[in-house]
Design an enzyme around this catalytic site. Sequence first.
Site, PDB file in Angstrom:
ATOM      1  N   ASP A   1     -41.549  -8.262  14.534  1.00 22.95           N
ATOM      2  CA  ASP A   1     -42.182  -7.907  15.806  1.00 22.95           C
ATOM      3  C   ASP A   1     -42.799  -6.513  15.710  1.00 22.95           C
ATOM      4  O   ASP A   1     -42.400  -5.707  14.866  1.00 22.95           O
ATOM      5  CB  ASP A   1     -41.135  -7.891  16.930  1.00 22.95           C
TER       6      ASP A   1
HETATM    7  N1  URA Z   1     -35.949 -11.344  15.106  1.00 19.01           N
HETATM    8  C1  URA Z   1     -36.549 -10.703  16.123  1.00 19.01           C
HETATM    9  O1  URA Z   1     -36.209 -10.875  17.275  1.00 19.01           O
HETATM   10  N2  URA Z   1     -37.551  -9.854  15.831  1.00 19.01           N
HETATM   11  C2  URA Z   1     -37.960  -9.587  14.566  1.00 19.01           C
HETATM   12  O2  URA Z   1     -38.867  -8.793  14.377  1.00 19.01           O
HETATM   13  C3  URA Z   1     -37.313 -10.272  13.526  1.00 19.01           C
HETATM   14  C4  URA Z   1     -36.320 -11.145  13.812  1.00 19.01           C
END
Ligand code: URA
Length: 239
Positions: free
Chosen positions: A103
Amino acid sequence: MERLDKYLSSRGAGSRKEVQGLIKSGAVTVDGAVCKQTDLKIDPDSADVTVNGQAVGEKFVYIMMNKPAGVVSATEDSRDKTVIDILPSDLKRRGLFPAGRLDKDTEGLLIITNDGDFAHRMLSPKKHVEKTYVASLDGEITEDTIYSFENGVEFSDGYKCLPAKLEIGENGNKTVGIVTIFEGKYHQVKRMFASCGLKIVHLKRISIGNLYLDSKLPIGACKSLTNLDIQRIFIGNIH
Ligand code: URA
């Protein structure tokens, strides 16, 4: 067979225009002889090509990035900086893309490559390559949270996650959750904690398979992976 100018620019020797200039100036040799023909067809697997006496690099590139928060795991974006935008300029024209996503606000280990088959192997849901994250949370992890992770958290849409490992660790004087998952659904770790009533305030990926983020790699920096590093991704893989 591949055009000499295309071959050179895809291996990081410069833009198509720049490499055409290099070829015309006599800086390029093919199999030991200077070649000034930009559209010469060469066999990319067997030709011995040099630029200014230096052998031209490998076709495939494998990079470890310590992704900073605030950049998106994409090749292009109309609003935000991407992980490709922050690569050193010599890696910009190699057709690189992030193998998997973190993310925008997640930091840590991201693999960037131009090897589609490798990325496919790493990301294939059937392979269950494990990924470990360190999560700072807005509340306490309880025995119930650990138990839920072990048994497969259920999302509000009814999806039941694969069993995951959750340990309590320390980062400085703060308690963190160290979570290992074997799949990669959208916002997976955030949603798993949310299902247990906890909000993530900081998330960092520290490993993929047995490949660990180099703790000396500054945030936003990257380094090339060795063949052994690449193998480590798949060591211990259950499929
Ligand atoms: N899980 C999440 O919620 N975000 C990420 O960036 C990776 C795994």
